[in-house]
Design an enzyme around this catalytic site. Structure first.
Site, PDB file in Angstrom:
ATOM      1  N   ALA A 206      69.515  45.392  26.309  1.00  0.00           N
ATOM      2  CA  ALA A 206      70.866  45.763  25.876  1.00  0.00           C
ATOM      3  C   ALA A 206      71.440  44.655  25.001  1.00  0.00           C
ATOM      4  CB  ALA A 206      71.739  45.979  27.101  1.00  0.00           C
ATOM      5  N   ASN A 207      72.657  44.809  24.558  1.00  0.00           N
ATOM      6  CA  ASN A 207      73.330  43.720  23.844  1.00  0.00           C
ATOM      7  C   ASN A 207      74.789  43.674  24.253  1.00  0.00           C
ATOM      8  OD1 ASN A 207      74.981  45.280  21.859  1.00  0.00           O
ATOM      9  ND2 ASN A 207      72.938  46.010  21.265  1.00  0.00           N
ATOM     10  N   ARG A 208      75.517  42.690  23.718  1.00  0.00           N
ATOM     11  CA  ARG A 208      76.873  42.419  24.218  1.00  0.00           C
ATOM     12  C   ARG A 208      77.962  43.273  23.579  1.00  0.00           C
ATOM     13  NH1 ARG A 208      76.571  37.714  27.094  1.00  0.00           N
ATOM     14  NH2 ARG A 208      74.967  36.251  26.476  1.00  0.00           N
TER      15      ARG A 208
END
Ligand code: C5P
Length: 400
Positions: A206-208
């Protein structure tokens, strides 16, 4: 222009009440009919005579002021095009949230179907108090327009978030809300959030990205009259009138965008799409005792580049670029390579900008145009700057 618009201007008891006089003057100058209502608290900070002089009618303060109109709260609310509360204290915000009518202003707020815009102003501790945060979130969900306070000097020499937005910003927000939408009739699709690429049955890459910028873009476009679809990986509350298509992976986002983009006038890829994904996602949970897994990655499709390659004539395609260095060179290269009409670049390394923050600072690049800098502002202001440019691009490409 606000000609013929009737605005009830509610002024509550904060030091920023003096700025309501300037807001009233500007609204009247723009052609609005301003009906001022002051709370008992506001009367401690400014004189009713001053506000009356710069509004369209004398100030009203009590439910029983006017012998000719024994129930002014219903008349004021029914006749208004907008109820604007500036400054809005924590008290009036809380009262309005729970539907408590204690004075003329809270009565007017409840006895109206007109849109409501609130401009909070208070000390930082109050603005950040969970009760106030919760009340503001609830009002936003209900469709109340909140003009966020700025950071700056507060009463008593303190500095922080909570200062009333400037009269220019407030009047611009009113004008945007009350003027016929400059995006009416446009179909807009916006991607938001970060994609999640499965590794196994429970784990993802995932990413932020929080999706906040994409949702702010959707709220702005919808308010300006566009018909908006969000293709989103996050579960934020959808802005009023916005359709949401929920997706998870880059592949799902790609198929949603490729379905919606050909019938859209404006396409904005604000999502943070993973650049790589596991070649195969294991359909059970990888077990620790099986040892460290070798996760083989492959590139994801560049959705935006694909949309650029097949862009219909007249469509405006907007990309985002999160950069940590060489902002202009990288952004202009992507603009060119992906056949975009606009790219919104932010320096994700700078304070208060980009992922997960409520604020952003961006530079907007378009082909053959100088860079346009939008300094640190809330994400809604960034969204307004993006669509101001989209609208002017459409006007210059297809003058009527
Ligand atoms: O090249 P870069 O990933 O920095 O470009 C960012 C832009 O491209 C963003 O608008 C993002 O939504 C889009 N993008 C995409 N598909 C990818 C990666 C990025 O559409 N696989």
């Amino acid at each position: 222009m606000l000609a013929g618009k009737r605005i009830v201007l509610g002024v509550t008891g904060g030091i920023a009440a003096y700025k309501a006089v300037e807001i009233s003057r500007r609204l009247v100058d723009a052609g609005a009919h301003v009906v001022p209502v002051m709370t008992a608290g506001a009367e401690h900070f400014i004189g009713a005579t001053t506000l009356s002089a710069l509004a369209s009618e004398p100030v009203k303060t009590r439910l029983w002021d006017d012998p000719d109109t024994p129930i002014p709260h219903t008349r004021l609310g029914q006749g208004a095009d907008l109820i604007l509360v500036a400054p809005a204290t924590a008290r009036v915000i809380a009262a309005y949230r729970i539907g408590l009518s204690t004075d003329l202003l809270t009565n007017v707020l409840l006895a109206t179907r007109a849109p409501v815009m609130m401009c909070p102003a208070m000390h930082t501790e109050m603005w950040e108090h969970p009760a106030v945060v919760d009340n503001i979130a609830a009002l936003r969900d209900r469709g109340v327009h909140i003009v966020d306070p700025e950071s700056g000097r507060l009463a008593g020499g303190d500095t922080g978030a909570g200062r009333l937005a400037s009269p220019e910003v407030i009047v611009a927000a009113v004008q945007r809300l009350l003027s016929p939408g400059d995006m009416a009739g446009l179909r807009v699709v916006i991607s938001a959030g970060g994609t999640r690429e499965p590794i196994d049955a429970v784990r993802v890459i995932a990413n932020r990205s929080s999706g906040k910028q994409g949702y702010a873009l959707a709220a702005e476009a919808a308010e300006r009259g566009a018909s908006v679809t969000l293709v989103s990986t996050v579960d934020l509350v959808a802005p009023p009138g916005v359709a949401v298509q929920r997706v998870e992976t880059a592949a799902e986002m790609q198929s949603a965008m490729e379905r919606l983009a050909p019938v859209s006038d404006v396409v904005v890829m604000a999502a943070a799409v993973a650049d790589f994904r596991p070649v195969t996602a294991v359909d059970r949970k990888l077990k620790k005792h099986d040892g460290v897994p070798q996760i083989v990655l492959e590139p994801t499709p560049d959705i935006l580049a694909g949309l650029g390659a097949r862009k219909p004539r007249r469509q405006i395609l907007v990309g985002f670029a999160a950069e940590t260095d060489d902002l202009e060179a990288n952004a202009r290269r992507k603009l060119d390579e992906k056949h975009l009409d606009m790219i919104v670049a932010n320096d994700v390394g700078a304070p208060q900008t980009g992922f997960q923050h409520d604020t952003n600072a961006v530079t907007i690049f378009s082909p053959d145009a100088p860079a346009f800098v939008v300094p640190l502002a809330d994400k809604r202001t960034i969204a307004a700057a993006v669509f101001d440019r989209v609208v002017s691009m459409r006007v210059s490409a297809h003058p009527t």
